[in-house]
Design an enzyme around this catalytic site. Sequence first.
Site, PDB file in Angstrom:
ATOM      1  CB  CYS A   6      28.241  24.678   9.124  1.00 31.57           C
ATOM      2  SG  CYS A   6      28.522  23.148   8.123  1.00 31.57           S
ATOM      3  CG  HIS A  46      27.327  26.598   4.730  1.00 29.74           C
ATOM      4  ND1 HIS A  46      28.378  26.351   3.790  1.00 29.74           N
ATOM      5  CD2 HIS A  46      27.322  25.638   5.589  1.00 29.74           C
ATOM      6  CE1 HIS A  46      29.214  25.633   4.241  1.00 29.74           C
ATOM      7  NE2 HIS A  46      28.549  24.738   5.096  1.00 29.74           N
TER       8      HIS A  46
HETATM    9  N1  LIG Z   1      34.402  24.031   8.402  1.00 28.40           N
HETATM   10  C1  LIG Z   1      32.923  24.183   8.832  1.00 28.40           C
HETATM   11  O1  LIG Z   1      32.195  24.935   8.338  1.00 28.40           O
HETATM   12  C2  LIG Z   1      32.580  23.666  10.204  1.00 28.40           C
HETATM   13  C3  LIG Z   1      31.495  23.832  10.667  1.00 28.40           C
HETATM   14  C4  LIG Z   1      31.006  23.283  11.923  1.00 28.40           C
HETATM   15  C5  LIG Z   1      31.864  22.238  12.351  1.00 28.40           C
HETATM   16  N2  LIG Z   1      33.078  21.910  11.702  1.00 28.40           N
HETATM   17  C6  LIG Z   1      33.862  20.843  12.483  1.00 28.40           C
HETATM   18  O2  LIG Z   1      34.915  21.329  12.982  1.00 28.40           O
HETATM   19  C7  LIG Z   1      36.089  20.507  12.922  1.00 28.40           C
HETATM   20  C8  LIG Z   1      37.257  20.894  12.072  1.00 28.40           C
HETATM   21  O3  LIG Z   1      36.907  21.485  10.764  1.00 28.40           O
HETATM   22  P1  LIG Z   1      37.769  22.213  10.097  1.00 28.40           P
HETATM   23  O4  LIG Z   1      37.112  22.792   8.743  1.00 28.40           O
HETATM   24  O5  LIG Z   1      38.436  23.297  10.791  1.00 28.40           O
HETATM   25  O6  LIG Z   1      39.002  21.034   9.472  1.00 28.40           O
HETATM   26  P2  LIG Z   1      40.541  21.469   8.943  1.00 28.40           P
HETATM   27  O7  LIG Z   1      40.728  22.922   8.217  1.00 28.40           O
HETATM   28  O8  LIG Z   1      40.799  20.416   8.245  1.00 28.40           O
HETATM   29  O9  LIG Z   1      41.340  21.400  10.057  1.00 28.40           O
HETATM   30  C9  LIG Z   1      41.587  20.506  11.121  1.00 28.40           C
HETATM   31  C10 LIG Z   1      42.166  20.727  12.301  1.00 28.40           C
HETATM   32  O10 LIG Z   1      42.439  19.643  13.344  1.00 28.40           O
HETATM   33  C11 LIG Z   1      43.657  19.348  13.549  1.00 28.40           C
HETATM   34  N3  LIG Z   1      43.673  17.995  13.673  1.00 28.40           N
HETATM   35  C12 LIG Z   1      43.359  16.978  13.042  1.00 28.40           C
HETATM   36  N4  LIG Z   1      43.620  15.798  13.490  1.00 28.40           N
HETATM   37  C13 LIG Z   1      44.156  15.931  14.735  1.00 28.40           C
HETATM   38  C14 LIG Z   1      44.524  15.162  16.033  1.00 28.40           C
HETATM   39  N5  LIG Z   1      44.565  13.858  16.025  1.00 28.40           N
HETATM   40  N6  LIG Z   1      44.964  15.814  17.034  1.00 28.40           N
HETATM   41  C15 LIG Z   1      45.205  17.206  17.168  1.00 28.40           C
HETATM   42  N7  LIG Z   1      44.536  17.920  15.982  1.00 28.40           N
HETATM   43  C16 LIG Z   1      44.269  17.439  14.907  1.00 28.40           C
HETATM   44  C17 LIG Z   1      44.230  19.699  12.479  1.00 28.40           C
HETATM   45  O11 LIG Z   1      45.696  19.971  12.788  1.00 28.40           O
HETATM   46  P3  LIG Z   1      47.087  19.636  11.844  1.00 28.40           P
HETATM   47  O12 LIG Z   1      47.008  21.047  11.031  1.00 28.40           O
HETATM   48  O13 LIG Z   1      48.133  19.313  12.672  1.00 28.40           O
HETATM   49  O14 LIG Z   1      46.824  18.329  11.031  1.00 28.40           O
HETATM   50  C18 LIG Z   1      43.741  21.044  12.217  1.00 28.40           C
HETATM   51  O15 LIG Z   1      44.276  22.159  12.791  1.00 28.40           O
HETATM   52  C19 LIG Z   1      35.414  19.360  12.141  1.00 28.40           C
HETATM   53  O16 LIG Z   1      34.991  18.179  13.297  1.00 28.40           O
HETATM   54  C20 LIG Z   1      34.239  19.785  11.414  1.00 28.40           C
HETATM   55  O17 LIG Z   1      33.204  18.775  11.157  1.00 28.40           O
HETATM   56  C21 LIG Z   1      33.402  22.539  10.673  1.00 28.40           C
END
Ligand SMILES: NC(=O)c1ccc[n+]([C@@H]2O[C@H](COP(=O)([O-])OP(=O)(O)OC[C@H]3O[C@@H](n4cnc5c(N)ncnc54)[C@H](OP(=O)(O)O)[C@@H]3O)[C@@H](O)[C@H]2O)c1
Length: 344
Positions: free
Chosen positions: A130, A242
């Site tokens: 990000c 950010h």
């Molecule tokens: N947040 C940011 O600003 C940002 C920016 C760039 C990239 N990212 C990347 O995007 C990804 C997600 O981030 P987030 O902020 O959305 O995280 P989050 O709010 O913690 O959500 C994680 C999601 O992934 C699902 N999940 C986790 N383990 C899984 C599995 N084994 N099989 C299927 N689904 C699974 C969860 O489902 P459940 O609800 O069922 O657990 C939930 O829907 C990460 O890789 C992060 O590094 C985030």
Amino acid sequence: MGYKVAVVGATGNVGREMLDILAERAFPADEVVALASRRSQGQEVSFGDKILKVKVLDTYDFSDTDICLMSAGGEASKEWSPRIGQSGCVVIDNSSAFRYDADVPLIVPEVNADAVEGFTKRNIIANPNCSTAQLVVALKPLHEAATIKRVVVSTYQSVSGAGKDAMDELFSQTRAVFTAGEVVQKKFTKRIAFNVIPHIDVFMEDGYTKEEWKMVAETKKMLDPKIKLTATAVRVPVFIGHAESVNVEFERPLSPEQATEILRSAPGVLVIDKRENGGYMTPHEAAGEDATYISRIREDATVENGLNFWCVSDNLRKGAALNAVQIAEVLVNRKLLNKAKRAA
Ligand SMILES: NC(=O)c1ccc[n+]([C@@H]2O[C@H](COP(=O)([O-])OP(=O)(O)OC[C@H]3O[C@@H](n4cnc5c(N)ncnc54)[C@H](OP(=O)(O)O)[C@@H]3O)[C@@H](O)[C@H]2O)c1
């Protein structure tokens, strides 16, 4: 004909934003499927004016799905993205699992949309970190104008960048401070409420954190391997958005006025720079917006050809979900999806 799109991680911060952005931008999808882990099976998520029931990733068959927007963390991505790609569905991955793979394009459409063509080797396209996404949107037009030699960036990153549990931790710690309750620390290594933490992701041998290393490696991969970049990544008690303080040294002179003019016409950028009280952007105002906002453009007179500026964007949108949907739009507009089926 529309496409079939799967959103993996649909219950998470980024996944929910992806569903909103697909609906807002009227992405040409005939069907959108929400997927997550077994924990969320049957849970309901919004997609425009529809409600989708969440299905389980482990048992989902991707063979008739065109695009998978993957946002379930690095481990799930390492396990699933190659398999999904092999089934002929193009994966646009938000994790860091494939960003540095030479056979996987790392794309910010305003910066290097043409590199997307290389996706057919693995049927995976990576979305950057990000803090890198908003940075390269701002740097690209300046690099074209005066060639960047070196960048020094300090980030002020919101807790939503660490997922939904991290947002809950800032909320509950803030409440605990006000009610003299117990401040519980789980997600962050120090208290985040009313504090700042100079540590994002794991420490590396050279003393930098992985988050800082990512900004270096990803800027080189997308913009120019010759650019020298050093970063300090800091978590701040902000929910969404950010901010970055950016110092740039160029090969050739570039005045603040010239930089302002260039940035004003750059794709994805909005300049808000009035040099008066409130004449700049803050994360609170950028939340929910698509642009990368640039403020405080000024000369750094301590070096030859130096500029400083302030850069703000919604990390869940340009830093993740919006960028992923923009990549999907590039695939559609350039009619590249059939190529994916043939490659599989
Ligand atoms: N947040 C940011 O600003 C940002 C920016 C760039 C990239 N990212 C990347 O995007 C990804 C997600 O981030 P987030 O902020 O959305 O995280 P989050 O709010 O913690 O959500 C994680 C999601 O992934 C699902 N999940 C986790 N383990 C899984 C599995 N084994 N099989 C299927 N689904 C699974 C969860 O489902 P459940 O609800 O069922 O657990 C939930 O829907 C990460 O890789 C992060 O590094 C985030």
